[in-house]
Design a protein around this motif. Structure first.
Motif, PDB file in Angstrom:
ATOM      1  N   SER A 132       0.849  -1.190   0.000  1.00 39.39           N
ATOM      2  CA  SER A 132       0.000   0.000   0.000  1.00 39.39           C
ATOM      3  C   SER A 132       0.881   1.235   0.000  1.00 39.39           C
ATOM      4  CB  SER A 132      -0.919   0.000   1.225  1.00 39.39           C
ATOM      5  OG  SER A 132      -0.149  -0.002   2.406  1.00 39.39           O
ATOM      6  N   ASP A 133       0.269   2.396  -0.265  1.00 42.93           N
ATOM      7  CA  ASP A 133       1.057   3.622  -0.375  1.00 42.93           C
ATOM      8  C   ASP A 133       1.229   4.334   0.953  1.00 42.93           C
ATOM      9  OD1 ASP A 133      -1.534   4.388  -0.094  1.00 42.93           O
ATOM     10  OD2 ASP A 133      -1.690   5.446  -2.000  1.00 42.93           O
ATOM     11  N   ASP A 134       0.768   3.721   2.046  1.00 46.65           N
ATOM     12  CA  ASP A 134       0.882   4.377   3.341  1.00 46.65           C
ATOM     13  C   ASP A 134       0.722   3.347   4.448  1.00 46.65           C
ATOM     14  OD1 ASP A 134       1.203   6.386   5.167  1.00 46.65           O
ATOM     15  OD2 ASP A 134      -0.580   7.522   4.626  1.00 46.65           O
ATOM     16  N   GLU A 135       1.018   3.778   5.676  1.00 49.91           N
ATOM     17  CA  GLU A 135       0.808   2.946   6.847  1.00 49.91           C
ATOM     18  C   GLU A 135      -0.664   2.987   7.244  1.00 49.91           C
ATOM     19  OE1 GLU A 135       1.463   0.342   9.314  1.00 49.91           O
ATOM     20  OE2 GLU A 135       3.441   1.249   8.993  1.00 49.91           O
ATOM     21  N   VAL A 136      -1.174   1.881   7.755  1.00 51.39           N
ATOM     22  CA  VAL A 136      -2.535   1.850   8.292  1.00 51.39           C
ATOM     23  C   VAL A 136      -2.609   2.791   9.493  1.00 51.39           C
ATOM     24  CG1 VAL A 136      -4.163   0.398   9.563  1.00 51.39           C
ATOM     25  CG2 VAL A 136      -3.138  -0.432   7.449  1.00 51.39           C
ATOM     26  N   LYS A 137      -3.649   3.634   9.533  1.00 51.26           N
ATOM     27  CA  LYS A 137      -3.772   4.622  10.605  1.00 51.26           C
ATOM     28  C   LYS A 137      -4.423   4.033  11.852  1.00 51.26           C
ATOM     29  CE  LYS A 137      -2.180   7.964   7.978  1.00 51.26           C
ATOM     30  NZ  LYS A 137      -1.948   7.221   6.732  1.00 51.26           N
ATOM     31  N   SER A 138      -5.353   3.110  11.677  1.00 53.14           N
ATOM     32  CA  SER A 138      -6.047   2.477  12.799  1.00 53.14           C
ATOM     33  C   SER A 138      -6.714   1.208  12.297  1.00 53.14           C
ATOM     34  CB  SER A 138      -7.100   3.424  13.398  1.00 53.14           C
ATOM     35  OG  SER A 138      -7.918   2.749  14.344  1.00 53.14           O
ATOM     36  N   LEU A 139      -6.916   0.256  13.205  1.00 53.77           N
ATOM     37  CA  LEU A 139      -7.636  -0.968  12.854  1.00 53.77           C
ATOM     38  C   LEU A 139      -9.136  -0.816  13.045  1.00 53.77           C
ATOM     39  CD1 LEU A 139      -5.240  -3.582  14.501  1.00 53.77           C
ATOM     40  CD2 LEU A 139      -5.372  -2.934  12.094  1.00 53.77           C
ATOM     41  N   ASP A 140      -9.556   0.310  13.608  1.00 57.98           N
ATOM     42  CA  ASP A 140     -10.975   0.582  13.837  1.00 57.98           C
ATOM     43  C   ASP A 140     -11.556   1.233  12.585  1.00 57.98           C
ATOM     44  OD1 ASP A 140     -13.478   1.552  14.614  1.00 57.98           O
ATOM     45  OD2 ASP A 140     -12.801   2.040  16.640  1.00 57.98           O
ATOM     46  N   ASP A 149      -8.686   7.103   5.230  1.00 54.50           N
ATOM     47  CA  ASP A 149      -7.683   6.923   4.184  1.00 54.50           C
ATOM     48  C   ASP A 149      -7.859   5.576   3.491  1.00 54.50           C
ATOM     49  OD1 ASP A 149      -6.535   5.959   6.886  1.00 54.50           O
ATOM     50  OD2 ASP A 149      -5.206   5.002   5.430  1.00 54.50           O
ATOM     51  N   LEU A 150      -7.434   5.513   2.233  1.00 59.10           N
ATOM     52  CA  LEU A 150      -7.674   4.328   1.413  1.00 59.10           C
ATOM     53  C   LEU A 150      -6.978   3.084   1.947  1.00 59.10           C
ATOM     54  CD1 LEU A 150      -7.454   5.856  -2.178  1.00 59.10           C
ATOM     55  CD2 LEU A 150      -9.503   5.101  -0.969  1.00 59.10           C
ATOM     56  N   THR A 151      -5.740   3.236   2.417  1.00 58.35           N
ATOM     57  CA  THR A 151      -5.007   2.071   2.902  1.00 58.35           C
ATOM     58  C   THR A 151      -5.733   1.412   4.061  1.00 58.35           C
ATOM     59  OG1 THR A 151      -2.852   2.916   2.183  1.00 58.35           O
ATOM     60  CG2 THR A 151      -2.849   1.307   3.970  1.00 58.35           C
ATOM     61  N   SER A 152      -6.118   2.202   5.060  1.00 62.34           N
ATOM     62  CA  SER A 152      -6.800   1.646   6.231  1.00 62.34           C
ATOM     63  C   SER A 152      -8.121   1.005   5.846  1.00 62.34           C
ATOM     64  CB  SER A 152      -7.033   2.743   7.269  1.00 62.34           C
ATOM     65  OG  SER A 152      -5.810   3.300   7.711  1.00 62.34           O
ATOM     66  N   ARG A 180     -22.128   7.554  15.234  1.00 60.65           N
ATOM     67  CA  ARG A 180     -22.656   8.904  15.350  1.00 60.65           C
ATOM     68  C   ARG A 180     -22.325   9.585  16.676  1.00 60.65           C
ATOM     69  NH1 ARG A 180     -28.502   8.042  12.225  1.00 60.65           N
ATOM     70  NH2 ARG A 180     -27.645   8.543  10.160  1.00 60.65           N
ATOM     71  N   ARG A 181     -21.726   8.840  17.599  1.00 57.35           N
ATOM     72  CA  ARG A 181     -21.352   9.466  18.867  1.00 57.35           C
ATOM     73  C   ARG A 181     -20.205  10.443  18.642  1.00 57.35           C
ATOM     74  NH1 ARG A 181     -20.592   3.970  21.641  1.00 57.35           N
ATOM     75  NH2 ARG A 181     -22.733   3.187  21.783  1.00 57.35           N
ATOM     76  N   GLY A 182     -20.287  11.579  19.275  1.00 59.25           N
ATOM     77  CA  GLY A 182     -19.211  12.558  19.152  1.00 59.25           C
ATOM     78  C   GLY A 182     -17.879  12.023  19.636  1.00 59.25           C
ATOM     79  N   VAL A 183     -17.901  11.179  20.668  1.00 59.76           N
ATOM     80  CA  VAL A 183     -16.660  10.655  21.220  1.00 59.76           C
ATOM     81  C   VAL A 183     -15.946   9.732  20.234  1.00 59.76           C
ATOM     82  CG1 VAL A 183     -17.707   8.628  22.320  1.00 59.76           C
ATOM     83  CG2 VAL A 183     -15.646   9.638  23.295  1.00 59.76           C
ATOM     84  N   THR A 184     -16.694   9.120  19.318  1.00 55.94           N
ATOM     85  CA  THR A 184     -16.066   8.265  18.309  1.00 55.94           C
ATOM     86  C   THR A 184     -15.236   9.087  17.332  1.00 55.94           C
ATOM     87  OG1 THR A 184     -17.923   6.715  18.461  1.00 55.94           O
ATOM     88  CG2 THR A 184     -16.488   6.508  16.539  1.00 55.94           C
ATOM     89  N   ALA A 185     -15.676  10.328  17.080  1.00 57.60           N
ATOM     90  CA  ALA A 185     -14.958  11.248  16.189  1.00 57.60           C
ATOM     91  C   ALA A 185     -14.669  10.594  14.840  1.00 57.60           C
ATOM     92  CB  ALA A 185     -13.655  11.727  16.844  1.00 57.60           C
ATOM     93  N   SER A 186     -15.684   9.973  14.273  1.00 62.18           N
ATOM     94  CA  SER A 186     -15.489   9.289  12.999  1.00 62.18           C
ATOM     95  C   SER A 186     -15.403  10.290  11.849  1.00 62.18           C
ATOM     96  CB  SER A 186     -16.633   8.318  12.738  1.00 62.18           C
ATOM     97  OG  SER A 186     -16.510   7.747  11.449  1.00 62.18           O
ATOM     98  N   PRO A 187     -14.343  10.224  11.035  1.00 59.17           N
ATOM     99  CA  PRO A 187     -14.234  11.144   9.900  1.00 59.17           C
ATOM    100  C   PRO A 187     -15.201  10.825   8.768  1.00 59.17           C
ATOM    101  CG  PRO A 187     -12.421   9.571   9.857  1.00 59.17           C
ATOM    102  CD  PRO A 187     -13.176   9.332  11.142  1.00 59.17           C
ATOM    103  N   GLY A 232     -13.652  -1.012  25.188  1.00 62.76           N
ATOM    104  CA  GLY A 232     -13.596   0.337  24.641  1.00 62.76           C
ATOM    105  C   GLY A 232     -12.743   0.370  23.389  1.00 62.76           C
ATOM    106  N   ASP A 233     -12.011   1.452  23.179  1.00 59.77           N
ATOM    107  CA  ASP A 233     -11.183   1.574  21.982  1.00 59.77           C
ATOM    108  C   ASP A 233     -10.005   0.601  21.960  1.00 59.77           C
ATOM    109  OD1 ASP A 233     -12.813   3.493  20.961  1.00 59.77           O
ATOM    110  OD2 ASP A 233     -11.543   5.199  21.510  1.00 59.77           O
ATOM    111  N   ARG A 234      -9.739  -0.070  23.071  1.00 58.83           N
ATOM    112  CA  ARG A 234      -8.630  -1.033  23.117  1.00 58.83           C
ATOM    113  C   ARG A 234      -9.002  -2.377  22.493  1.00 58.83           C
ATOM    114  NH1 ARG A 234      -4.589   0.547  26.769  1.00 58.83           N
ATOM    115  NH2 ARG A 234      -3.910  -1.622  26.967  1.00 58.83           N
ATOM    116  N   TRP A 235     -10.231  -2.469  21.960  1.00 63.05           N
ATOM    117  CA  TRP A 235     -10.635  -3.733  21.330  1.00 63.05           C
ATOM    118  C   TRP A 235      -9.757  -4.087  20.148  1.00 63.05           C
ATOM    119  CZ3 TRP A 235     -12.516  -4.449  16.288  1.00 63.05           C
ATOM    120  CH2 TRP A 235     -12.792  -3.280  15.562  1.00 63.05           C
ATOM    121  N   THR A 236      -9.151  -3.082  19.518  1.00 69.98           N
ATOM    122  CA  THR A 236      -8.290  -3.352  18.359  1.00 69.98           C
ATOM    123  C   THR A 236      -6.947  -3.961  18.756  1.00 69.98           C
ATOM    124  OG1 THR A 236      -7.460  -1.074  18.411  1.00 69.98           O
ATOM    125  CG2 THR A 236      -9.340  -1.520  16.981  1.00 69.98           C
TER     126      THR A 236
END
Length: 522
Positions: A44-52, A58-61, A127-134, A185-189
């Motif tokens: 891929s052209d970049d590193e994975v940013k997150s597993l979530d 980004d396209l790679t993730s 849709r939760r604000g805390v998720t901060a999904s782009p 929580g977010d540590r599930w990844t």
């Protein structure tokens, strides 16, 4: 004395032999290792940013997430959509109420059940604000989601949306392990193996090195043809090209344009070039002078020789662009204004007239800066624009920065004219047009167009595909009449595919799920 000399000579000889042996080992270790027969290596052209999948855009993730998480629908190898975890669907005549029936017996890779309630919880988390999904804004069309039965899901839409089945193939709305998210929580990844719903699950991740995926033992479908997938960040296009040439990778997501001739001569069939749902353009900062004046924006558009840039400079088949919606997404074809057919001298004459009306001329040239992110093609295009404007009263400076700083400047409005572009999340015109709404965080030009927004709203309310498509074309025409962007070309995909790979099919979405591919000899 003689004995000591002989002993010393023997010792030196042993040291030399050891040094030679070590050098030989070093050379042997430096030899590139061929990939294992049963592992597909994808660069891929970049590193994975997150597993979530809800934390990335980004396209790679997203590509890596698509291998691990399946939604109600999923992509085929040809870029079209088919049932995924849903067995099928139906909707009312207005296209506002959709009903999905899940396959029976669905389970996550750890054995936990997947039910309709899973998808309701996934949307709520998105849709939760805390998720901060782009990517949360992509799903604003969904007004509500309910689970009247454990295997039945009902969606109510805010307006007709023919691309819904494709939207539901997006990893952000796939079946995520909400039972693990509730516990960790977010540590599930951090779970190894990662709990997934798709054909593969993550076995390991070494940052800046590789992600290794293995088959999901509880996936509902037949096992994927390839037992393991290795995703590796390439760093840059030249490095990826060298690894592919050395046989260290089966698939590469991009390559330097200038290598195309070499590839066609030395590795025929490896370069896979195809139309793509993406637009390449420059954005004007319409918030302040000089580009708050439409006449100035239009004048610069008039003078650009798009065919010369695509045919002679890039030379990999990019179609020239006068709009932002790729031609392949519209029955109307790509937007093209009447002036694009004028001869160059007529266009230059009109450009000078517009600049003169705006107060620019030989005694007061238009001065501004072009900002672009680091890439040889971006620099070449920027230089081509300078050459196109040489006959106008224009003085331009170039500013090259790395990508993170470049896009931060775009978001902050800290630019005059800047390179940008858009790769569609969906094969739908509205995905390219909606980013120019006044409230969109991706509205880099700071554009405010009342006529455009009115036409776009009218188009979104239409359910008939042909009428909707025509209305979208009218909205795009209004946008381009205001010229907040300077289109240059539509993207093409430039993949490298090795001779052992089977099942590869070029498509407009440039999606190639690993489950749809095979490896000869594995």
């Amino acid at each position: 004395m003689l004995s000591r000399q002989v002993s010393t000579a023997i010792g030196l000889l042993v040291l030399c032999l050891c040094a030679l042996a070590l050098a030989g080992c070093s050379r042997q270790q430096a030899q590139p290792q061929a990939p294992p027969d049963d592992v597909l290596i994808r660069l891929s052209d970049d590193e994975v940013k997150s597993l979530d999948p809800q934390k990335v855009s980004d396209l790679t993730s997203l590509r890596v997430a698509m291998d691990q998480f399946e939604g109600l629908t999923r992509y085929r190898g040809d870029g079209t959509v088919e049932p995924g975890l849903a067995a099928g669907w139906s909707h009312d005549p207005q296209g506002l109420i959709w009903r999905f029936v899940l396959r029976r017996g669905l389970r996550f890779s750890d054995g936990a059940p997947i039910t309709a309630e899973t998808f309701v919880a996934v949307l709520e988390r998105l849709r939760r604000g805390v998720t901060a999904s782009p990517t949360a804004g992509l799903f604003d069309v969904i007004e509500s989601m309910d689970a009247p039965e454990s295997h039945v899901l009902t969606l109510k839409l805010r307006h007709p949306f023919p691309a819904l089945t494709e939207l539901l193939a997006h990893p952000a709305i796939a079946a995520l392990p909400m039972h693990r998210i509730a516990e960790a929580g977010d540590r599930w990844t951090e779970d190894r193996p990662l709990v997934t719903s798709g054909p593969y699950r993550l076995q390991s991740w070494a940052l800046h090195d590789r992600i290794l995926l293995e088959r999901n033992p509880n996936w509902h479908d037949a096992p994927a043809p390839i037992p393991a997938i290795e995703w590796k960040p390439a760093g840059d296009k030249q490095s990826a090209f060298r690894q592919f040439r050395a046989g260290q990778a089966h698939i590469v997501s991009d390559f330097p344009s200038e290598r195309l001739d070499w590839l066609n001569r030395r590795m025929p069939g490896a370069a896979q070039i195809s139309a793509y749902r993406g637009s390449y353009y420059f954005v004007f900062n319409t918030r302040r002078p000089p580009f708050d004046d439409r006449r100035v924006r239009l004048a610069l558009n008039l003078a650009v020789e798009r065919e010369a840039i695509t045919d002679r400079l890039l030379a990999v088949g990019n179609p020239p662009a006068w709009g932002v919606v790729p031609a392949g997404l519209s029955r109307q074809g790509g937007h093209r204004p009447d002036w694009s057919f004028w001869p160059r001298q007529k266009r230059l004459s009109e450009a000078r007239r517009l600049l003169g009306e705006a107060g620019y001329g030989a005694d007061r040239p238009l001065r501004f800066e072009i900002r672009f992110n680091s890439d040889s093609d971006h620099r070449r295009v920027a230089l081509a624009l300078l050459d196109n404007w040489r006959d106008l009263p224009v003085e331009v400076r170039l500013l090259n920065t790395e990508a993170t700083l470049h896009f931060a400047s775009l978001r902050n409005g800290d630019f005059e004219l800047a390179r940008s572009g858009w790769i569609g999340d969906l094969s739908a015109p509205e995905n390219f047009l909606s980013i120019y709404r006044g409230d969109s965080p991706l509205n880099y030009p700071g554009y405010r167009g009342a006529a455009f927004e009115r036409l776009l709203e009218q188009a979104l309310a239409i359910s008939d595909p042909r009428q909707r498509d025509a209305a979208m074309a009218q909205a795009e025409a209004a946008l381009m009449e205001d010229a907040p962007v300077l289109p240059v070309h539509y993207y093409v995909t430039k993949n490298l595919v090795g001779p052992r790979v089977t099942g590869w099919r070029n498509n407009l979405a440039n999606v190639h799920p690993s489950r749809t591919l095979g490896l000869k000899g594995s």
